[in-house]
Design a protein around this motif. Structure first.
Motif, PDB file in Angstrom:
ATOM      1  N   GLY A 232       0.574  -1.219  -0.023  1.00  0.00           N
ATOM      2  CA  GLY A 232       0.164   0.048  -0.005  1.00  0.00           C
ATOM      3  C   GLY A 232       0.652   1.270  -0.087  1.00  0.00           C
ATOM      4  O   GLY A 232       0.737   2.162  -0.850  1.00  0.00           O
ATOM      5  N   ALA A 233       2.070   1.299   0.760  1.00  0.00           N
ATOM      6  CA  ALA A 233       2.921   2.414   0.874  1.00  0.00           C
ATOM      7  C   ALA A 233       3.322   2.743  -0.465  1.00  0.00           C
ATOM      8  O   ALA A 233       3.412   3.985  -0.741  1.00  0.00           O
ATOM      9  CB  ALA A 233       3.845   2.436   2.014  1.00  0.00           C
ATOM     10  N   ALA A 234       4.001   1.478  -1.119  1.00  0.00           N
ATOM     11  CA  ALA A 234       4.638   1.958  -2.355  1.00  0.00           C
ATOM     12  C   ALA A 234       3.729   2.311  -3.464  1.00  0.00           C
ATOM     13  O   ALA A 234       4.026   3.325  -4.203  1.00  0.00           O
ATOM     14  CB  ALA A 234       5.318   0.373  -2.727  1.00  0.00           C
ATOM     15  N   ALA A 235       2.317   1.780  -3.388  1.00  0.00           N
ATOM     16  CA  ALA A 235       1.347   2.331  -4.536  1.00  0.00           C
ATOM     17  C   ALA A 235       0.865   3.677  -4.292  1.00  0.00           C
ATOM     18  O   ALA A 235       0.995   4.073  -5.177  1.00  0.00           O
ATOM     19  CB  ALA A 235       0.277   1.287  -4.277  1.00  0.00           C
ATOM     20  N   VAL A 236       1.141   4.208  -3.012  1.00  0.00           N
ATOM     21  CA  VAL A 236       0.612   5.481  -3.002  1.00  0.00           C
ATOM     22  C   VAL A 236       1.535   6.324  -3.473  1.00  0.00           C
ATOM     23  O   VAL A 236       1.446   7.366  -4.172  1.00  0.00           O
ATOM     24  CB  VAL A 236       0.648   5.996  -1.397  1.00  0.00           C
ATOM     25  N   LEU A 237       3.118   5.949  -3.272  1.00  0.00           N
ATOM     26  CA  LEU A 237       4.046   6.682  -3.746  1.00  0.00           C
ATOM     27  C   LEU A 237       4.027   6.691  -5.263  1.00  0.00           C
ATOM     28  O   LEU A 237       4.397   7.821  -5.947  1.00  0.00           O
ATOM     29  CB  LEU A 237       5.318   6.445  -3.019  1.00  0.00           C
ATOM     30  N   PHE A 238       4.053   5.729  -5.519  1.00  0.00           N
ATOM     31  CA  PHE A 238       3.903   5.453  -7.255  1.00  0.00           C
ATOM     32  C   PHE A 238       2.664   6.306  -7.699  1.00  0.00           C
ATOM     33  O   PHE A 238       2.990   6.954  -8.805  1.00  0.00           O
ATOM     34  CB  PHE A 238       3.645   4.069  -7.636  1.00  0.00           C
ATOM     35  N   ARG A 239       1.401   6.223  -7.467  1.00  0.00           N
ATOM     36  CA  ARG A 239       0.566   7.049  -8.072  1.00  0.00           C
ATOM     37  C   ARG A 239       0.882   8.723  -7.725  1.00  0.00           C
ATOM     38  O   ARG A 239       0.206   9.233  -8.732  1.00  0.00           O
ATOM     39  CB  ARG A 239      -0.957   6.816  -6.926  1.00  0.00           C
ATOM     40  N   GLN A 240       1.372   8.904  -6.725  1.00  0.00           N
ATOM     41  CA  GLN A 240       1.748  10.436  -6.636  1.00  0.00           C
ATOM     42  C   GLN A 240       2.562  10.882  -7.594  1.00  0.00           C
ATOM     43  O   GLN A 240       2.449  11.768  -8.229  1.00  0.00           O
ATOM     44  CB  GLN A 240       2.318  10.737  -5.031  1.00  0.00           C
ATOM     45  N   THR A 241       3.628  10.020  -7.709  1.00  0.00           N
ATOM     46  CA  THR A 241       4.254  10.227  -8.899  1.00  0.00           C
ATOM     47  C   THR A 241       4.016  10.287 -10.285  1.00  0.00           C
ATOM     48  O   THR A 241       4.141  11.127 -11.279  1.00  0.00           O
ATOM     49  CB  THR A 241       5.727   9.174  -8.875  1.00  0.00           C
ATOM     50  N   ALA A 242       3.136   9.309 -10.466  1.00  0.00           N
ATOM     51  CA  ALA A 242       2.414   9.138 -11.889  1.00  0.00           C
ATOM     52  C   ALA A 242       1.499  10.448 -12.179  1.00  0.00           C
ATOM     53  O   ALA A 242       1.432  10.984 -13.106  1.00  0.00           O
ATOM     54  CB  ALA A 242       1.699   7.936 -12.015  1.00  0.00           C
TER      55      ALA A 242
END
Length: 406
Positions: A232-242
């Motif tokens: 979940g934490a990695a997915a949040v940072l990924f979506r913020q970057t995207a």
């Protein structure tokens, strides 16, 4: 590796691009006396970067287009006064000269759709022009300092060069498909960062690069057989970057108003939450749900992937990912960021084609957005660097590449 380009007058570079002006550019524009023309009275052709600063950039219209872009999609300066009358950045684009320790490498910014699609003449036929621009920018006046090899550890150019060459070989190794190459480079970064390298001499450190490169394929383990969903934490940072890259997609217009700021704040919260309907950040991206963007793309036409694969390969060969526009980043961090752009590109493709099938014509504009991120403050500064560091500490970068590479 042959890169190709010619201008096809699509006008993408004249819409949504920030064009900084040198002192010579400012003087040249002032001498052209545009303010005396009726169409530019009350409409400045250049504006300050900040209220108290002394740097200028070209002005833009409300829709984000350059103030000199004509209705025919042409540059008014070029049309009326000739190529040499334009600002240096406009004349240079999409060429990029990447200074190294003893040479400068010429590459092409793939933010230009023609460059992303390799449409035009080989850049080897355009070297004379590039040399002229390099002299004008004084790129040979002083050799650049090498970036740190990893956070907090600087070495001489000799060592930095060997590390960059290792990354280049990993990302262009045709024995493996693109996603596998990216994972190899990320495993290489992980092993190098964990190694106690400070006590090593330069010679021993270079030997370590070689050992890690030779054995990295054996360290992948069962990452591909498991294909686990990112945490979940990695997915949040990924979506913020995207989400930052969505704002760089051609056609995005920033509206300076409190209502727009509130809309973006709500969108930011939705990207953190990652459930339900995606916010409408950009008119070209259709209505979709976050869940749709987690589904496999399946088997696609190779022509769809080619621009993305080429962007990774050419960037790796030129070393521009580590030597241009990322001040303070180490080579390891920059290599990780380059690898992260691949799954982001495929995430954007999922969104662009939501409700239909991915088409080859979608990818060049996605490549434009990815390439624009190279010098974009929110994606080249400390905040994004910390995002990459956190995801790396979670050991999630490889998982993100594999998950969205499906």
């Amino acid at each position: 590796m042959v890169e190709r380009w010619d201008c096809h007058q699509c006008g993408v570079c004249c819409r949504g691009s920030i064009v900084p002006l040198s002192a010579d550019d400012v003087a040249r524009l002032q001498s052209q006396e545009w303010e005396k023309r009726p169409e530019y009275q009350g409409a400045p052709v250049m504006v300050r970067e900040s209220w108290l600063g002394h740097d200028y950039r070209l002005a833009q219209r409300a829709d984000g287009s350059c103030v000199f872009l004509t209705s025919e999609g042409l540059c008014r300066i070029h049309k009326e006064l000739g190529f040499d009358a334009k600002p240096l950045v406009c004349r240079m684009f999409p060429f990029q000269v990447v200074p190294r320790d003893d040479v400068a490498y010429l590459t092409i910014r793939r933010a230009c759709p023609s460059a992303a699609a390799d449409k035009g003449r080989p850049i080897a036929e355009q070297l004379a022009f590039a040399r002229q621009l390099a002299r004008e920018r004084h790129l040979a006046d002083e050799a650049p300092h090498p970036p740190p090899i990893k956070p907090g550890e600087r070495r001489a150019w000799r060592v930095a060069r060997k590390l960059l060459e290792a990354g280049q070989r990993l990302l262009t190794d045709e024995r493996y498909p693109p996603v596998r190459r990216l994972v190899h480079s990320l495993v290489f970064c992980r092993l190098l960062e964990k190694a106690r390298t400070r006590p090593l001499t330069d010679e021993r450190l270079i030997e370590l690069f070689g050992v890690l490169e030779q054995n990295v394929a054996d360290e992948v383990g069962d990452l591909f057989s498991r294909r686990e969903r990112p945490s979940g934490a990695a997915a949040v940072l990924f979506r913020q970057t995207a989400a930052e890259y969505v704002r760089l997609h051609p056609g995005f217009v920033v509206k300076p108003s409190w209502r727009e700021r509130w809309r973006l704040a709500v969108a930011a919260w939705k990207f953190v939450r990652g459930r339900g309907q995606l916010p409408r950040l950009h008119a070209i991206f259709p209505e979709a749900t976050f869940e749709q963007l987690e589904r496999p793309l399946g088997l696609l036409d190779p022509a769809i992937y080619q621009p993305l694969n080429r962007m990774i390969e050419t960037t790796a060969v030129s070393w521009s990912y580590a030597l241009a526009n990322r001040s303070g980043w180490s080579i390891v961090e920059s290599l990780r960021m380059l690898a992260l752009t691949y799954p982001i590109g495929l995430w954007l493709l999922r969104w662009r084609s939501a409700g239909g099938s991915p088409q080859p014509e979608y990818m060049p504009q996605i490549i434009t957005a990815l390439d624009r991120g190279q010098g974009y403050g929110p994606l080249a500064g400390g905040k994004q660097r910390r995002r990459v560091q956190v995801v790396a500490r979670l050991d999630e970068l490889e998982r993100l590449v594999i998950w969205y590479g499906r």
